[in-house]
Design a protein around this motif. Structure first.
Motif, PDB file in Angstrom:
ATOM      1  N   THR A  24       0.829  -1.200   0.000  1.00  0.00           N
ATOM      2  CA  THR A  24       0.000   0.000   0.000  1.00  0.00           C
ATOM      3  C   THR A  24       0.864   1.251   0.000  1.00  0.00           C
ATOM      4  O   THR A  24       0.632   2.184  -0.779  1.00  0.00           O
ATOM      5  CB  THR A  24      -0.957   0.000   1.210  1.00  0.00           C
ATOM      6  OG1 THR A  24      -1.762  -1.181   1.165  1.00  0.00           O
ATOM      7  CG2 THR A  24      -1.852   1.216   1.208  1.00  0.00           C
ATOM      8  N   GLY A  25       1.873   1.282   0.864  1.00  0.00           N
ATOM      9  CA  GLY A  25       2.773   2.435   0.909  1.00  0.00           C
ATOM     10  C   GLY A  25       3.533   2.627  -0.387  1.00  0.00           C
ATOM     11  O   GLY A  25       3.680   3.753  -0.880  1.00  0.00           O
ATOM     12  N   PHE A  26       4.015   1.532  -0.972  1.00  0.00           N
ATOM     13  CA  PHE A  26       4.757   1.616  -2.220  1.00  0.00           C
ATOM     14  C   PHE A  26       3.893   2.171  -3.348  1.00  0.00           C
ATOM     15  O   PHE A  26       4.311   3.060  -4.093  1.00  0.00           O
ATOM     16  CB  PHE A  26       5.307   0.233  -2.603  1.00  0.00           C
ATOM     17  CG  PHE A  26       5.933   0.190  -3.967  1.00  0.00           C
ATOM     18  CD1 PHE A  26       7.173   0.775  -4.195  1.00  0.00           C
ATOM     19  CD2 PHE A  26       5.277  -0.416  -5.025  1.00  0.00           C
ATOM     20  CE1 PHE A  26       7.744   0.753  -5.459  1.00  0.00           C
ATOM     21  CE2 PHE A  26       5.841  -0.450  -6.290  1.00  0.00           C
ATOM     22  CZ  PHE A  26       7.079   0.139  -6.510  1.00  0.00           C
ATOM     23  N   LEU A  27       2.673   1.649  -3.486  1.00  0.00           N
ATOM     24  CA  LEU A  27       1.779   2.129  -4.544  1.00  0.00           C
ATOM     25  C   LEU A  27       1.439   3.604  -4.362  1.00  0.00           C
ATOM     26  O   LEU A  27       1.369   4.368  -5.330  1.00  0.00           O
ATOM     27  CB  LEU A  27       0.505   1.285  -4.590  1.00  0.00           C
ATOM     28  CG  LEU A  27       0.685  -0.162  -5.044  1.00  0.00           C
ATOM     29  CD1 LEU A  27      -0.627  -0.921  -4.909  1.00  0.00           C
ATOM     30  CD2 LEU A  27       1.205  -0.220  -6.471  1.00  0.00           C
ATOM     31  N   PHE A  28       1.239   4.013  -3.129  1.00  0.00           N
ATOM     32  CA  PHE A  28       0.925   5.407  -2.838  1.00  0.00           C
ATOM     33  C   PHE A  28       2.118   6.295  -3.173  1.00  0.00           C
ATOM     34  O   PHE A  28       1.954   7.372  -3.760  1.00  0.00           O
ATOM     35  CB  PHE A  28       0.542   5.536  -1.360  1.00  0.00           C
ATOM     36  CG  PHE A  28      -0.317   6.718  -1.037  1.00  0.00           C
ATOM     37  CD1 PHE A  28      -1.545   6.899  -1.635  1.00  0.00           C
ATOM     38  CD2 PHE A  28       0.085   7.644  -0.088  1.00  0.00           C
ATOM     39  CE1 PHE A  28      -2.346   7.979  -1.313  1.00  0.00           C
ATOM     40  CE2 PHE A  28      -0.706   8.723   0.243  1.00  0.00           C
ATOM     41  CZ  PHE A  28      -1.930   8.898  -0.372  1.00  0.00           C
ATOM     42  N   ALA A  29       3.321   5.854  -2.817  1.00  0.00           N
ATOM     43  CA  ALA A  29       4.533   6.609  -3.130  1.00  0.00           C
ATOM     44  C   ALA A  29       4.720   6.727  -4.639  1.00  0.00           C
ATOM     45  O   ALA A  29       5.194   7.765  -5.132  1.00  0.00           O
ATOM     46  CB  ALA A  29       5.747   5.952  -2.480  1.00  0.00           C
ATOM     47  N   CYS A  30       4.356   5.707  -5.386  1.00  0.00           N
ATOM     48  CA  CYS A  30       4.447   5.763  -6.851  1.00  0.00           C
ATOM     49  C   CYS A  30       3.553   6.864  -7.417  1.00  0.00           C
ATOM     50  O   CYS A  30       3.942   7.571  -8.355  1.00  0.00           O
ATOM     51  CB  CYS A  30       4.081   4.415  -7.469  1.00  0.00           C
ATOM     52  SG  CYS A  30       5.342   3.153  -7.258  1.00  0.00           S
ATOM     53  N   HIS A  31       2.363   7.041  -6.856  1.00  0.00           N
ATOM     54  CA  HIS A  31       1.478   8.123  -7.287  1.00  0.00           C
ATOM     55  C   HIS A  31       2.141   9.474  -7.047  1.00  0.00           C
ATOM     56  O   HIS A  31       2.091  10.367  -7.901  1.00  0.00           O
ATOM     57  CB  HIS A  31       0.143   8.079  -6.533  1.00  0.00           C
ATOM     58  CG  HIS A  31      -0.837   7.117  -7.095  1.00  0.00           C
ATOM     59  ND1 HIS A  31      -1.696   7.433  -8.116  1.00  0.00           N
ATOM     60  CD2 HIS A  31      -1.096   5.831  -6.779  1.00  0.00           C
ATOM     61  CE1 HIS A  31      -2.444   6.393  -8.409  1.00  0.00           C
ATOM     62  NE2 HIS A  31      -2.097   5.402  -7.604  1.00  0.00           N
ATOM     63  N   GLY A  32       2.743   9.637  -5.884  1.00  0.00           N
ATOM     64  CA  GLY A  32       3.418  10.896  -5.566  1.00  0.00           C
ATOM     65  C   GLY A  32       4.600  11.161  -6.471  1.00  0.00           C
ATOM     66  O   GLY A  32       4.785  12.274  -6.967  1.00  0.00           O
ATOM     67  N   ALA A  33       5.416  10.137  -6.721  1.00  0.00           N
ATOM     68  CA  ALA A  33       6.573  10.291  -7.611  1.00  0.00           C
ATOM     69  C   ALA A  33       6.122  10.644  -9.025  1.00  0.00           C
ATOM     70  O   ALA A  33       6.741  11.481  -9.694  1.00  0.00           O
ATOM     71  CB  ALA A  33       7.403   9.006  -7.610  1.00  0.00           C
TER      72      ALA A  33
END
Length: 152
Positions: A24-33
């Motif tokens: 979940t954290g990784f996918l969310f960070a991908c959106h931000g990046a």
């Protein structure tokens, strides 16, 4: 009638919880990046969000920083609450004005992330989190310093 999962499933709980947090954290960070740096397809298919633009740039910063913190398990509960609130804000300020239901207004990812981060905030980081490892190290150090010195 109370259902109790088999022992093997209960033993997997911390691992499953940690994997849920990590993904979940990784996918969310991908959106931000994507929104901040134009990588992975950029902000909604191309480009970046202009710096300091409200609320897009700030949401992207929360997505990147909060997503990384949750994925690593660092200040997990606090980061997850901020991420959850960010997605609730996104849903009600952007998506809900278009239609009532998430399936009609494109807000499904916002709703899903909101509830996923709320669950992470309630359950904590699980296994293999940086904060858990730091607590163990601090406890071990405190135990070592409290132990009497032996003479050789």
């Amino acid at each position: 009638m109370h259902f109790s999962p088999p022992v093997r499933l209960r033993a997997m709980h911390p691992i499953a919880q940690a994997l849920f947090r990590l993904v979940t954290g990784f996918l969310f960070a991908c959106h931000g990046a994507a929104s901040l740096f134009g990588v992975l397809g950029g902000a909604h298919g191309g480009g970046t969000v202009p710096a300091l633009q409200w609320p897009g740039w700030w949401a992207a910063v929360i997505e990147l920083v909060g997503g990384v913190m949750v994925a690593l398990g660092l200040f997990t509960r606090t980061a997850a609450i901020v991420c959850s609130g960010s997605m609730a804000y996104a849903y009600f300020s952007v998506h809900q004005a278009k239609a009532l239901f998430p399936v009609n207004n494109g807000g499904e990812p916002a709703v899903q992330f909101c509830w996923a981060f709320l669950l992470i905030a309630c359950l904590g980081p699980g296994a293999c989190a940086v904060e858990t490892l730091m607590k163990r190290r601090a406890t071990a150090t405190a135990a070592d310093s409290a132990a009497p010195m032996s003479r050789v």
